[in-house]
Design an enzyme around this catalytic site. Structure first.
Site, short mmCIF file in Angstrom:
data_model
loop_
_atom_site.label_atom_id
_atom_site.label_comp_id
_atom_site.label_asym_id
_atom_site.label_seq_id
_atom_site.Cartn_x
_atom_site.Cartn_y
_atom_site.Cartn_z
N HIS A 26 0.62 -1.38 -0.09
CA HIS A 26 0.15 -0.04 0.03
C HIS A 26 0.81 1.16 -0.03
CE1 HIS A 26 -3.96 1.65 0.56
NE2 HIS A 26 -3.34 2.64 1.19
N TYR A 50 4.61 0.31 -3.09
CA TYR A 50 4.19 -0.26 -4.39
C TYR A 50 5.14 -1.31 -4.73
CZ TYR A 50 0.90 3.66 -4.66
OH TYR A 50 -0.13 4.55 -4.21
N LYS A 102 -6.97 12.94 -8.44
CA LYS A 102 -6.38 11.50 -8.19
C LYS A 102 -7.54 10.47 -7.90
CE LYS A 102 -2.95 9.15 -5.42
NZ LYS A 102 -2.30 8.86 -4.01
N HIS A 134 -10.30 2.35 -1.29
CA HIS A 134 -10.77 1.95 0.27
C HIS A 134 -11.60 0.60 -0.02
CE1 HIS A 134 -10.20 4.35 3.96
NE2 HIS A 134 -9.16 4.12 3.60
N ARG A 146 -8.28 14.98 0.97
CA ARG A 146 -7.06 15.60 1.61
C ARG A 146 -5.83 15.76 0.66
NH1 ARG A 146 -8.98 12.57 5.90
NH2 ARG A 146 -7.61 11.12 5.66
N GLN A 171 -11.00 2.96 10.07
CA GLN A 171 -10.92 4.11 10.76
C GLN A 171 -12.58 4.93 10.75
OE1 GLN A 171 -9.68 3.62 7.80
NE2 GLN A 171 -7.43 3.97 7.72
N GLU A 198 -4.19 5.41 12.16
CA GLU A 198 -4.39 6.00 10.86
C GLU A 198 -5.90 7.01 11.14
OE1 GLU A 198 -4.84 3.39 7.69
OE2 GLU A 198 -2.95 2.78 7.84
N SER A 199 -5.85 7.42 12.39
CA SER A 199 -6.99 8.49 12.70
C SER A 199 -7.04 9.44 11.55
CB SER A 199 -6.46 8.98 13.98
OG SER A 199 -6.79 8.20 15.21
N GLN A 200 -8.36 9.82 11.34
CA GLN A 200 -8.62 10.50 10.05
C GLN A 200 -8.51 12.01 10.32
OE1 GLN A 200 -9.70 9.08 6.76
NE2 GLN A 200 -8.24 7.76 7.78
N ASN A 255 -3.22 5.03 -7.90
CA ASN A 255 -3.22 4.05 -6.68
C ASN A 255 -3.19 2.61 -7.03
OD1 ASN A 255 -5.53 3.10 -4.79
ND2 ASN A 255 -3.56 3.79 -3.65
#
Lengths: 237, 732
Positions: B42, B45, B84, B88, B109, B233, B305-307, B527
């Site tokens: 992830h 790559y 982009k 998920h 983001r 998350q 990985e809190s958003q 991605n």
């Protein structure tokens, strides 16, 4: 004419309203940050759509405690023009400037669509450029637009002709079959008794330019300008 | 919390050996976690990088290609689009609402991190069979999650696609795309930073959610995956909205040297990546990180990985003003560390150093695997499938079935839950055109955007399928009048360690690269999502293309609906009869096989140019590309959207009617126009060597198609009901 658009944290139609006033109507407009406690010299106030404070509680329930709100209430009580659109309508209800409350849409889903609105009267500062009985095509986008009030209040709204817009079909029938969110009496927008405060769920700012597929909404803002000019004219005479 | 060993964190034995060699010792638990997340597929790559290098990435309009948070293309007047697409998938398989919501949050983001105001979202969604209750639950949850998050942000969700296929049964795909608008001189790149620069953390407090999300995304889904719900998350769109406004203000005032969102692998990845750009080091103190839970260990803080968090490197002396801006929006901004000169990534807990890793090895040193793909046996078998042996069914019945297929039916149930008009730019709304069109305020310009991938084609023939995905995107943009500019892609595949999966990746990427090169639509961002497998097998290979285009003057745009009685209906492009991989075969014959229609890139390019010329001269009243369901479905959709009928006779094509009407062969569009404009259209098409077939006219209130001795006659209102209500009926 000078408009003020109140910006709450989480407002997201503030820039859209600002754009219509400034670029389409070419009138003066400012943003008003919700932490201000006084309004400047404005002729009309817009409470825009969005999700003030995330609307994690009841919609508009926190925004109505924003420092700016006493000034808005005072402005309205002195006869100033106030229009609340979508979340703005919800805030007006919470602030007590309009009666009733909002429930979640009957479908329990957010709805984005275009609705037909029936204009119930045109003797108001918001509809003087429209005809009574006229139909408007106006976008809607909300999760809690299911307007509710008790029987007595509904009776009062009717008696005082406070119901300004109802949902209808293309033929102008405003029966429950053509109600997108389950609101009582197909209500899409109401005014206060005095007629200077309007709350509506549909978004007139989203249909004020041809490139967006329609211009029915702009008439509401033009009506406000017209009504303001008439007041000025009357004062001069 | 039970400690994981390196294998459970997703590292291979040889990778662990390499880490020990780099460090000259055994890593401690925190260090091991840092290596594991950064060397996950992830973040690193490691399986896809060599393949990604084959994409064309440059062009006259490209301002920023792959390697940043998002790609950027010039749209003139000092403006640029930043865009982009990102997956998920795994989180959405476990917790559809939050998985999808935070997918939107993450990609948004990426866009505002570059200084751009997000102006539109799209999403590409795949689920298993809609008849299945769990699938409907996933579908409903994902759509609600996307809607609630995007609606609250006030970013219109203007387009995308939804497909149902059994290959996605336990492993749905949720790919979210975001497009932003930026003044070219205000672009912010994630470059840190001078030695001694402070690192500020802004936004939400850090909790235990999303620990090891990046690792989780890099393995196959299994029974045990449900236990990984804590890896998913939880989103807070209100916080994100505040972050957008505050961060864009920082950029307007030129206060930041670098900005990086916290996505996969949280603090670890954003800090190490922003330092790696200049070969710098970093040190941070986990005790300075605002936490929302007590007793969090350095390990948990570093890979949470809190958003809704951002890392900011202020310009020298600007910390005070930055704090003021965040204060206005009610956001915390704290200095948690600083940039150093020795290339080391150091983690402190107060005064005590708890981890130390060389930063360059952590990022650029991620191992890369060039694997050998192998053509699987199904490939040739499917190619040889004999379609002629299938019985021909009545085309009227077939059209009805196709219109009711969830893959073709109206997606209104989905997009009516998305606010697609906020920001008052959406000029062609979802469902009305082949791509969404937005005006750019203050200019005459418009931009168009679309996402596409026919994964059945890619499965049957990855090379052709890869080309087809790019061609369809470009054609969709041309159909609304937009010149295709550049693309982003989300490469969703199964486990790359399996040779046939690697072959699917290799071949489809080769096909996409060839088409992107030929159509001058370079790849500027993307991605990769691998390991999309369950016990039942891998998903169909699904390299989703997201493409943006430019309308020099938005007045010249067209949608797909037939307009006026008497307009002629014209097919631009060849009458074709390849049925392999079509929705018709799947829906009417239960077959997902056959030879995929062959792409002619030159023809596709000419068709795009022709469409743009025609729309630029306002010659067309409607334009709709031929894709799923073939010519018959394309015409029916134009009729349904216009609420007006048509009569079409297909002549000059021998053979079975079903082949001609339901072939999904590319390089074709169905248009309508005033009859007296036909000579000019024909001349223009001849110029481009594109065939013109005048097949009928807009008339009445029925869909009438004749081909040889087969006929369709269906009331438009009946077709509209089938097409319009199919998904809603399933979801009741």
């Amino acid at each position: 004419m000078r408009f003020g658009v109140v910006v709450f944290p989480g407002s997201n139609c503030d820039a859209d309203c600002y754009h219509v006033i400034k670029d389409v109507l070419q009138e003066e407009v400012d943003y008003i940050w919700h932490k201000e406690s006084q309004l400047g010299a404005y002729d009309a106030i817009i409470l825009p759509g969005g999700f003030s404070y995330g609307d994690y509680l009841r919609t508009g329930a926190i925004a109505r405690f924003s420092p700016i709100m006493p000034a808005v209430i005072d402005f309205a009580n002195r006869g100033g023009l106030v229009i609340g659109i979508c979340n703005g309508f919800q805030i007006l209800l919470e602030a007590g400037l309009l009666p009733g409350a909002m429930l979640r849409n009957q479908s329990l889903k957010f709805i984005c669509d275009t609705a037909y609105l029936k204009v119930k009267r045109n003797d108001t500062p918001f509809t003087n450029q429209l005809a009574a009985g006229q139909l408007m095509k106006v976008p809607i986008a909300h999760g809690e637009g299911n307007y509710y009030c008790d029987e007595a209040t509904l009776e009062e709204l009717r008696r005082n002709n406070q119901i300004l817009f109802t949902y209808s079909n293309a033929a102008g029938e405003d029966s429950p079959d053509f109600n997108p969110n389950g609101s009582i009496a197909n209500i899409a927008g109401i005014i206060n008794k005095e007629g200077n405060v309007l709350g509506m769920m549909p978004h007139p700012e989203r249909c004020s330019e041809e490139v967006l597929g329609g211009t029915d909404g702009v008439n509401i803002f033009v009506s406000m300008v017209k009504s303001f000019q008439e007041v000025i004219q009357r004062c001069k005479n | 919390m039970q400690e994981l060993n390196y294998r459970e964190m997703g590292l291979l034995d040889e990778e662990y050996e390499k880490i020990k060699e780099i460090m000259g010792r055994e890593p401690n638990y925190l260090e091991l976690s840092i290596w594991a997340v950064m060397w996950s597929e992830h973040c690193g790559y490691k399986n896809s990088r060599p393949l990604l290098k084959t994409f064309p990435t440059e062009g006259p309009r490209v301002i920023q290609g792959p390697g940043e948070n998002a790609g950027i293309v010039d749209i003139g007047d000092g403006q640029a689009l930043v865009f982009k697409i990102e997956s998920h998938n795994h989180p959405s398989a476990i917790e559809p609402y939050q998985g999808a919501a935070t997918g939107v949050g993450g990609i948004v983001r990426d866009i505002f991190t570059m200084g751009a105001r997000p102006i539109a979202s799209l999403n590409s969604l795949r689920f298993g069979n809609i008849e299945d209750a769990r699938v409907r639950e996933l579908f409903a949850g994902v759509v609600a999650g996307i809607g609630d998050y995007g609606n609250c942000l006030g970013i219109p969700t203007v387009g995308g696609e939804v497909y149902f296929n059994p290959s996605y049964q336990g492993n749905p795909l949720v790919n979210a795309m975001c497009v932003g608008l930026v003044n070219s001189d205000e672009i912010a790149l994630a470059v840190a930073s001078d030695v001694g620069s402070p690192l500020m953390l802004v936004g939400a407090k850090t909790g235990r959610d999303g620990i090891h999300g990046a690792t989780f995304a890099s393995e196959e889904l299994s029974e045990k995956s449900q236990q990984k719900r804590p890896s998913v998350q939880v989103g807070d769109p209100f916080m994100e909205k505040l972050l957008i406004e505050a961060c864009l203000q920082l950029i307007k005032e030129d206060l930041v040297a670098g900005m990086q969102d916290l996505g996969a692998a949280g603090l670890t990845s954003s800090i190490s990546e922003s330092a790696s750009k200049k070969g710098r080091g970093v040190e941070i103190d986990v005790l300075k990180v605002p936490r929302r839970e007590k007793g969090m260990t350095p390990y948990e803080i570093m890979i949470s990985e809190s958003q809704e968090r951002m890392l900011i490197v202020p310009r020298a002396g600007k910390e005070k003003r930055i704090k003021e801006i965040f204060d206005t929006w009610g956001l915390d901004a704290v200095v948690i560390g600083q940039v150093t000169d020795d290339g080391m990534f150091r983690v402190f807990e107060g005064k005590k150093m708890v981890g130390e890793v060389p930063n360059a090895e952590l990022t650029a040193g991620c191992p890369v695997y060039v694997r050998a793909g192998q053509e699987p046996s199904y490939y040739q078998e499917c190619k040889r499938f004999d379609i002629d042996a299938l019985p021909e069914i009545k085309i009227g019945e077939a059209l009805q079935k196709l219109l009711g297929s969830p893959n073709i039916a109206s997606k209104r149930w989905v997009y009516s839950q998305y606010d697609y008009q906020v920001m008052t730019n959406t000029s062609i709304i979802p469902g009305n055109g082949d791509a969404a069109v937005l005006r750019i305020k203050g200019t005459d310009k418009g931009v168009a955007m679309t996402t596409d991938c026919n994964s059945r084609f890619v499965y049957l023939d990855p090379y052709q399928g890869g080309m087809l995905a790019v061609c369809e995107s470009a054609r969709n943009l041309a159909c609304v009048g937009a010149r295709p500019l550049a693309l982003t892609n989300c490469l969703n595949f199964g486990n790359p360690e399996k040779t046939h999966i690697y072959w699917q990746m290799q071949e489809s990427i080769k096909g996409m690269a060839a088409a992107a090169k030929n159509l001058n639509t370079p790849v500027v961002s993307g991605n990769v999502s691998l390991y999309n497998e369950t016990a039942a097998g891998a998903i169909y290979p699904t390299p989703v293309v997201g493409m943006v285009g430019l309308l020099p003057d938005i007045k010249h745009r067209v949608d797909m609906s037939f307009k006026d009685e008497g307009d002629i209906v014209v097919l631009l492009g060849r009458l074709r009869d390849e049925l392999g991989g079509s929705e018709y075969l799947a829906v009417c014959h239960g077959v997902e096989s056959g030879a995929v229609p062959v792409v002619d890139l030159d023809e596709e390019k000419k068709l795009i140019e022709l469409s743009l010329e025609l729309i630029g001269k306002d010659m067309l009243k409607s334009c709709h590309d031929i894709s799923e369901g073939g010519l018959a479905v394309a015409l029916a959709e134009s009729a349904i959207k216009g609420n007006i009928g048509f009569k079409v006779n297909i002549e000059g094509q021998k053979g079975r009617a079903d082949k001609t009407l339901f072939s999904e062969a590319p390089g074709r569009v169905a248009v309508s126009l005033e009859r007296d404009k036909l000579p000019e259209l024909t001349a223009m098409a001849n110029n481009k060597e594109i065939e013109v077939h005048v097949i009928g006219q807009v008339e009445g209130s029925n869909i009438c198609i004749n081909k040889g001795n087969q006929h369709i006659n269906m009331a438009v209102c009946d077709a509209a009901k089938i097409w319009g209500e199919a998904i809603e009926c399933h979801m009741k």
